[in-house]
Design a protein around this motif. Structure first.
Motif, short mmCIF file in Angstrom:
data_model
loop_
_atom_site.label_atom_id
_atom_site.label_comp_id
_atom_site.label_asym_id
_atom_site.label_seq_id
_atom_site.Cartn_x
_atom_site.Cartn_y
_atom_site.Cartn_z
N ALA A 91 -13.21 -24.13 -23.66
CA ALA A 91 -13.01 -24.16 -25.11
C ALA A 91 -13.59 -25.42 -25.74
CB ALA A 91 -11.52 -24.04 -25.43
N MET A 92 -13.41 -26.56 -25.08
CA MET A 92 -13.94 -27.83 -25.59
C MET A 92 -15.46 -27.80 -25.66
SD MET A 92 -13.63 -31.60 -23.79
CE MET A 92 -14.36 -30.98 -22.26
N LEU A 93 -16.10 -27.27 -24.63
CA LEU A 93 -17.55 -27.22 -24.61
C LEU A 93 -18.09 -26.23 -25.62
CD1 LEU A 93 -17.84 -27.44 -20.76
CD2 LEU A 93 -18.85 -29.10 -22.34
N GLU A 94 -17.44 -25.08 -25.76
CA GLU A 94 -17.87 -24.10 -26.75
C GLU A 94 -17.79 -24.69 -28.16
OE1 GLU A 94 -19.82 -21.01 -27.27
OE2 GLU A 94 -18.58 -20.56 -25.51
N ALA A 95 -16.72 -25.44 -28.43
CA ALA A 95 -16.54 -26.05 -29.75
C ALA A 95 -17.60 -27.11 -30.03
CB ALA A 95 -15.15 -26.68 -29.86
N ALA A 96 -18.14 -27.72 -28.98
CA ALA A 96 -19.15 -28.78 -29.16
C ALA A 96 -20.53 -28.21 -29.47
CB ALA A 96 -19.22 -29.65 -27.90
N MET A 97 -20.74 -26.91 -29.21
CA MET A 97 -22.06 -26.30 -29.39
C MET A 97 -22.45 -26.23 -30.87
SD MET A 97 -23.20 -25.15 -26.37
CE MET A 97 -22.49 -25.12 -24.72
N PRO A 98 -23.74 -26.42 -31.18
CA PRO A 98 -24.22 -26.13 -32.53
C PRO A 98 -23.93 -24.67 -32.88
CG PRO A 98 -25.87 -27.33 -31.30
CD PRO A 98 -24.81 -26.95 -30.32
N GLU A 99 -23.63 -24.39 -34.12
CA GLU A 99 -23.16 -23.07 -34.53
C GLU A 99 -24.04 -21.90 -34.08
OE1 GLU A 99 -20.53 -20.47 -35.74
OE2 GLU A 99 -20.19 -22.63 -35.91
N PRO A 103 -21.69 -17.58 -29.09
CA PRO A 103 -21.15 -18.12 -27.84
C PRO A 103 -22.27 -18.56 -26.89
CG PRO A 103 -21.15 -15.74 -27.76
CD PRO A 103 -21.62 -16.12 -29.14
N SER A 104 -21.96 -19.49 -26.01
CA SER A 104 -22.98 -20.03 -25.11
C SER A 104 -23.21 -19.10 -23.92
CB SER A 104 -22.53 -21.40 -24.59
OG SER A 104 -23.33 -21.79 -23.50
N PRO A 280 -36.36 -17.85 -23.53
CA PRO A 280 -35.84 -17.10 -22.38
C PRO A 280 -34.97 -15.94 -22.85
CG PRO A 280 -34.67 -19.17 -22.62
CD PRO A 280 -35.80 -19.22 -23.59
N SER A 281 -34.88 -14.91 -22.04
CA SER A 281 -34.10 -13.73 -22.42
C SER A 281 -32.62 -14.06 -22.59
CB SER A 281 -34.26 -12.63 -21.37
OG SER A 281 -33.83 -13.07 -20.10
N SER A 282 -32.16 -15.17 -22.02
CA SER A 282 -30.76 -15.55 -22.15
C SER A 282 -30.36 -15.82 -23.59
CB SER A 282 -30.46 -16.78 -21.29
OG SER A 282 -31.28 -17.87 -21.67
N VAL A 283 -31.31 -16.17 -24.47
CA VAL A 283 -30.95 -16.45 -25.86
C VAL A 283 -30.89 -15.18 -26.71
CG1 VAL A 283 -32.08 -18.69 -25.64
CG2 VAL A 283 -33.25 -16.85 -26.84
N ILE A 284 -31.28 -14.03 -26.14
CA ILE A 284 -31.16 -12.77 -26.87
C ILE A 284 -29.73 -12.29 -26.79
CG2 ILE A 284 -31.95 -10.39 -27.03
CD1 ILE A 284 -34.56 -11.22 -25.72
N ASP A 285 -29.11 -12.14 -27.93
CA ASP A 285 -27.70 -11.74 -28.00
C ASP A 285 -27.61 -10.31 -28.52
OD1 ASP A 285 -25.00 -11.43 -28.37
OD2 ASP A 285 -24.72 -13.28 -29.52
N MET A 286 -27.40 -9.36 -27.63
CA MET A 286 -27.36 -7.96 -28.02
C MET A 286 -26.10 -7.61 -28.81
SD MET A 286 -30.23 -6.82 -27.14
CE MET A 286 -30.02 -5.05 -27.36
N GLU A 287 -25.13 -8.52 -28.83
CA GLU A 287 -23.93 -8.29 -29.63
C GLU A 287 -24.10 -8.78 -31.07
OE1 GLU A 287 -20.53 -9.89 -27.69
OE2 GLU A 287 -20.78 -8.67 -25.88
N LEU A 288 -25.18 -9.48 -31.32
CA LEU A 288 -25.49 -9.97 -32.66
C LEU A 288 -26.49 -9.00 -33.29
CD1 LEU A 288 -25.18 -12.39 -34.68
CD2 LEU A 288 -27.25 -13.33 -33.62
N VAL A 294 -25.25 -15.03 -38.45
CA VAL A 294 -25.05 -16.37 -37.89
C VAL A 294 -24.99 -17.39 -39.01
CG1 VAL A 294 -26.08 -18.18 -36.47
CG2 VAL A 294 -26.17 -15.82 -35.71
N ALA A 295 -24.00 -18.28 -38.94
CA ALA A 295 -23.93 -19.38 -39.90
C ALA A 295 -25.04 -20.37 -39.59
CB ALA A 295 -22.57 -20.07 -39.82
N PRO A 296 -25.76 -20.87 -40.60
CA PRO A 296 -26.92 -21.73 -40.34
C PRO A 296 -26.57 -23.11 -39.82
CG PRO A 296 -26.49 -21.61 -42.69
CD PRO A 296 -25.57 -20.62 -42.05
N GLY A 297 -25.37 -23.59 -40.09
CA GLY A 297 -25.02 -24.94 -39.68
C GLY A 297 -25.67 -25.97 -40.58
N GLU A 298 -25.14 -27.17 -40.57
CA GLU A 298 -25.69 -28.25 -41.38
C GLU A 298 -26.31 -29.31 -40.48
OE1 GLU A 298 -25.72 -28.88 -44.84
OE2 GLU A 298 -25.23 -26.77 -45.03
N ALA A 299 -27.34 -29.97 -40.99
CA ALA A 299 -27.92 -31.08 -40.25
C ALA A 299 -26.88 -32.17 -40.07
CB ALA A 299 -29.13 -31.63 -41.00
N SER A 300 -27.02 -32.93 -39.00
CA SER A 300 -26.04 -33.97 -38.70
C SER A 300 -26.07 -35.07 -39.75
CB SER A 300 -26.33 -34.59 -37.33
OG SER A 300 -27.53 -35.35 -37.38
#
Length: 354
Positions: A91-99, A103-104, A280-288, A294-300
């Motif tokens: 959970a901690m690592l998932e929360a640290a990911m950019p939006e 999921p990772s 890589p094919s790992s970034v293809i999310d068939m559930e999306l 997807v929320a775009p997120g804000e720059a740091s």
């Protein structure tokens, strides 16, 4: 499958290394001024490195997170229920990911491996094997994508040509070779590249800081243009391809990437340049279903430091490029030309031999 020595030689720019029971990460915040490494001895340190953008890019962040689970398991030592024992760390690592990366994919793979190892005598050791496999597979995937992308470039034009890239999708975003820049460096080695035009990304300036630095290390001729000059450069300089990476790809082929990718794709279509996404094919999310989910997120805050605007600053870190602006997605499993839901599903189908 290539040997570890061959993979190490391919990873000429090393952004991540597991040694002495710790993870060592190249701190990208200090590039190109200095090369510094951060030693992470526990999962919390890796989560902090992800949040603070010590590491960037879907693949590199995923690899780092996989090793974080290894460190977390070593901290636990023994457990009757490993899934429960590591739940807080996941959970901690998932929360640290950019939006856009949630999921990772890497954390999903590590969780599945954890659940299958419930009765294994050495769960931390097996999880290290899993993380190492993810690490080495990234280099192999990059090498395959570089080959496929270069073949496609050569198919359309066999002499030297000018290419444009955007942001950073190189060795610094993975295990040491690169996605978009992997294709560029392979094409350059094949004698197909005259000059690479780096389209700057604002506000993080990844193009100038990271892509420029990488291409300089590789002795590949490059020029930097501010993002607002991309259209002018396409009009004034003969170019053939825009080559970019991706943080995530939706089931319909929409591409979530560095802010400005969408605008660049529109400009490329207007000026007759082909638009290649390398990921890589790992970034293809068939559930999306589509990128708009997807929320775009804000720059740091660090990226925005120094702004003297009196009005509130809105600066998304990512945008969505619709699939109909993409000529081809290059993955380690093959090419997806004119991507759509059916073509992507076919590529990922278990019925395929490759």
């Amino acid at each position: 499958m290539q040997s570890q020595q061959q993979l190490a030689m391919a990873a000429s720019i090393n952004a991540i290394e597991w040694s002495d029971n710790a993870l060592h990460l190249l701190d990208q915040r200090f590039l190109p001024g200095s090369v510094q490494y951060v030693k992470c001895a526990d999962a919390a340190a890796i989560a902090e490195a992800i949040r603070e953008q010590v590491v960037r890019g879907n693949s590199l962040i995923g690899i780092a997170a996989a090793y974080a689970i290894v460190l977390a398991a070593r901290g636990v030592g023994r457990a009757d229920d490993w899934d429960a024992a590591l739940a807080d760390d996941f959970a901690m690592l998932e929360a640290a990911m950019p939006e856009p990366m949630k999921p990772s994919w890497a954390l999903r793979m590590m969780r599945e491996r954890t659940q299958r190892l419930a009765d294994h005598a050495d769960v931390p050791g097996e999880l290290l094997n899993a993380a190492t496999s993810i690490h080495h597979s990234d280099i192999e995937a990059n090498l395959t994508m570089a080959k496929l992308g270069t073949q496609l470039i050569r198919k359309h034009q066999k002499n030297k040509q000018n290419l444009m890239t955007h942001g950073n999708a190189g060795a610094l975003t993975g295990a040491g070779y690169g996605t978009a820049l992997g294709v560029v460096r392979k094409a350059h080695a094949a004698g197909l590249v005259d000059t690479v035009y780096i389209n700057e990304t604002q506000p993080a300036r990844d193009g100038a800081r990271l892509t420029g630095w990488e291409l300089a290390q590789l002795d590949i001729p490059a020029r930097l243009g501010v993002d607002l000059a991309a259209g002018h450069l396409m009009k004034a300089v003969p170019m053939t391809w825009v080559i970019v990476g991706a943080e995530r790809i939706a089931a319909n082929g929409d591409v979530i990437g560095s802010i400005g990718t969408y605008s660049l794709a529109i400009l490329a279509m207007h000026h007759g340049l082909r638009f290649m996404v390398v990921a890589p094919s790992s970034v293809i999310d068939m559930e999306l279903e589509s990128g708009d989910d997807v929320a775009p997120g804000e720059a740091s805050a660090n990226a925005l430091a120094g702004s003297d605007a009196e009005l509130p600053v809105t600066s998304p870190a990512f945008d969505v490029t619709p699939a109909d602006l993409v000529d081809v997605i290059v993955t380690e499993k093959g090419l997806i030309e004119r991507p759509d839901t059916a073509r992507i599903a076919d590529l990922l189908s278990h019925r395929r031999l490759h």
